[in-house]
Enzyme design. Sequence first.
Site, PDB file in Angstrom:
ATOM      1  N   ALA A   1       0.858  -1.192   0.000  1.00  0.00           N
ATOM      2  CA  ALA A   1       0.000   0.000   0.000  1.00  0.00           C
ATOM      3  C   ALA A   1       0.888   1.234   0.000  1.00  0.00           C
ATOM      4  O   ALA A   1       2.100   1.136   0.189  1.00  0.00           O
ATOM      5  CB  ALA A   1      -0.892   0.012   1.242  1.00  0.00           C
ATOM      6  N   LYS A   2       0.314   2.372  -0.222  1.00  0.00           N
ATOM      7  CA  LYS A   2       1.045   3.639  -0.066  1.00  0.00           C
ATOM      8  C   LYS A   2       0.026   4.720   0.242  1.00  0.00           C
ATOM      9  O   LYS A   2      -1.132   4.636  -0.181  1.00  0.00           O
ATOM     10  CB  LYS A   2       1.788   3.993  -1.361  1.00  0.00           C
ATOM     11  N   GLY A   3       0.474   5.723   0.991  1.00  0.00           N
ATOM     12  CA  GLY A   3      -0.392   6.859   1.289  1.00  0.00           C
ATOM     13  C   GLY A   3       0.297   8.148   0.892  1.00  0.00           C
ATOM     14  O   GLY A   3       1.509   8.173   0.671  1.00  0.00           O
TER      15      GLY A   3
END
Length: 415
Positions: free
Chosen positions: A105-107
């Site tokens: 994931a990445k934010g």
Amino acid sequence: MTLDNSMLDGTIASIDGAVRRLGLEDDMRQVLVEPWREIQVGLPVRMDDGNIRVFKGYRSQHNAARGPYKGGIRYHPHADLEHTRALGMLMTWKTALADVPFGGAKGGVSVDPRELSTGELNRLTRRYTLSMHHVLGVNRDIPAPDLGTSAQTMAWIMDAYGSIHGHTPGIVTGKPVELGGSVGRAEAPGRGVAVVACRAIVDYGSSPEHSRVAIQGYGAVGSAAARTMFDRGANVIAVSDMHGAIVNTSGLDIDQLERIVAGGGNISDLADADQLTNAELLELECDVLIPAAIEDVITTSNASNIRAKIIVEGANRPVTSEADQVLSDANILVIPDILANAGGVVASYFEWAQNIQVFNWELDRVNRELDQMMNRAYEVTKERKDRNGGSTRDAAFDVAVGRVARVIKIRGYVG
Ligand code: NAD
């Protein structure tokens, strides 16, 4: 930073190549490429002057077949959903190749953190956490620092998340050690880069002691890579930061350089070193080049001028897909990001495991287990490459995509 689609396109091209080589069905390709969940939020924050500013925040949860989503949160003025998505995908392959029990994931938040006060950053981070807490969790999604965020940012997330769910150190990694962060976590990505660089040097028929190393970016990754390469006997001949580079073909004094930077000085303050530009550093004659600053620094416009024998991708996607081909034609070995800089997520796994067990490890154990996991990832990639040919990047993606696809099937995720 180039925030066009090149990183997303490059990553999807790598997945497509692996899907083809592994003989996976088109249905599986769709599951592998598509993010499983994405969120975009508006983040209203009271600024110090009393006005409200609304920032945009993102989280792209790409794939959780092998475990909870895992990936950093980036604060950058150009952060957007597309770029966050590309970085989230890379995390899926990185965790799979390193064989840690996480997905990817990445934010991101579209903000220049240098323009905000500490109080404003604290409020922004809490608002981000409150907007996302329902999709985060120790067994759901575990953020970490990335560009523009830090251990302090993680402490704020942990505090805000804890105000709803109770004390939960395992909700983030890369936290301050006082709050349950792991010793050795900050140095782990750079140390991991050096571990695989040394393996590649030996496979090339040389030794670290006989190698000259140039490193672009003397930040968290670059400085720890320089330290570990130096400790293993390599000659670190050049390093750089965003302002420029320094070189000494007989080797830089890394002890002295660390003291200068720790004391607030610049790399250019080091005695016995000549100045050069970042572009010149990339084209130095050396054995190992470690681009450890930003993406897209080796492109078709400079790839044919590279004189290193081995490139180890400390940064994410510093070599573009087109440049990859030029380097391969020139017989330059490229150790890809998903292998080279996986040390960060490996140490994050150790931090998460320590938090869950409420038991802290000593630095020796962190470094020993990190070296072991990096070596294993290197070996499985090399085995695949030796068996099937192609580039090291292809082999790394084959292993990672194969592992994720297998687990998707075993789970019966697609009914
Ligand atoms: P950092 O901010 O600590 O250091 C970046 C370094 O690059 C600094 O020395 C900076 O001055 C330099 N730099 C910035 N822009 C530059 C430019 N245009 N030209 C040359 N140098 C420039 O960042 P970091 O944590 O070391 O991360 C570096 C890269 O490694 C990023 O691509 C990041 O995504 C990747 N990465 C970081 C980690 C981690 O845990 N820190 C893990 C995996 C990958």
